[in-house]
Scaffold this active site. Sequence first.
Site, mmCIF file in Angstrom:
data_model
loop_
_atom_site.group_PDB
_atom_site.id
_atom_site.type_symbol
_atom_site.label_atom_id
_atom_site.label_comp_id
_atom_site.label_asym_id
_atom_site.label_seq_id
_atom_site.Cartn_x
_atom_site.Cartn_y
_atom_site.Cartn_z
ATOM 1 N N GLU A 79 0.926 -1.118 -0.046
ATOM 2 C CA GLU A 79 0.003 0.057 -0.072
ATOM 3 C C GLU A 79 0.839 1.211 -0.192
ATOM 4 O OE1 GLU A 79 -4.024 1.624 2.551
ATOM 5 O OE2 GLU A 79 -2.259 0.467 3.615
ATOM 6 N N LYS B 25 -10.228 0.463 -2.167
ATOM 7 C CA LYS B 25 -10.357 -0.078 -0.737
ATOM 8 C C LYS B 25 -11.782 0.110 -0.046
ATOM 9 C CE LYS B 25 -7.665 0.477 3.561
ATOM 10 N NZ LYS B 25 -6.562 1.178 4.028
ATOM 11 N N CYS C 287 -4.869 -3.759 2.720
ATOM 12 C CA CYS C 287 -4.504 -3.210 4.315
ATOM 13 C C CYS C 287 -5.593 -3.544 5.198
ATOM 14 C CB CYS C 287 -3.809 -2.046 4.351
ATOM 15 S SG CYS C 287 -3.024 -1.586 5.774
#
Length: 327
Positions: free
Chosen positions: A89, A161, A202
């Site tokens: 990321e 995300k 993440c």
Amino acid sequence: MSLCLPVTPHITLPVGLTKSGRPQQCRSLRVPRRATVSAVYSVMAAASSVRVAAAQMTSINDLASNFATCSRLVKEAASAGAKLLCFPESFSYIGARDGDSLKIAEPLDGPIMQQYQSLARESNIWLSLGGFQEKGKDDEHLCNTHVVIDNEGNIRSSYQKIHLFDVDVPGGMVYKESSFTEAGKDIVAIDSPVGRLGLTVCYDLRFPEIYQQLRFQHEAQVLLVPAAFTKVTGQAHWEILLRARAIETQCYVIAAAQAGKHNDKRESYGDALIIDPWGTVVGRLPDHLATGITVADIDLSFLDSVRTKMPLAKQRKPLDFWKPASL
């Protein structure tokens, strides 16, 4: 199987078979200088697999410097025979101050991404670029976007995300990603030379539902988790969560990681990992803060064996099974 770079002499072995049972191509595999017989056989066994790599790096607020690091790691991965290299990321940029990321955010067809497309094409390798700062709908927001580029430099897919990092970490930082980031809505999986990839970023790691969807609805075989875990949360949960996702989905997991101090305010845990469908760590850098790559082989026949011996897909209950019975 995992190899630690650098390694020295090499042997050439067939990689993959045609329908007639003949080798499709040959690949040069490196063997440690004082390799044991068992080590040589391990390398030979990997010849029927596909090699992948996960990067570990410390991005800063300098696009050119980060690109130079990524370029070096791409060359190392390509030299090691990897067909896919996964970056963490925020691979291209981590700002030193609030608002820095918004200033450099670009659309996916902008010059920053075009550099990485050229890098993939020149090295003939697929790239997983986790957590790119994609320009949002307005100047106050961006999208935290995971981009997959093929070996010809084409963007094959992207995932925004879904789970944003809005937390007050005990003993650590207070962070509100939603203040400047638009949450994604779509689950994304894509076919690749190393198997069907499930894309995440993440903080998604803490929400098993997305991984269940990727495995059982989207037929993912390899889950990608580019991350910049904090030092506190990484020490407590990073490896445990990754191995749990691998075990419960019976997928390979490739977790590229940011590592070390990016600036005076931000520090990442590191420890890039590659994990097999049985939950075994098969790739890891010796130093969890160093910049480098770890390589391992994706063996889809092993994945199929795990799934056949423990048929979770057939045994899991449909969602409506868990609804409370009517009174």
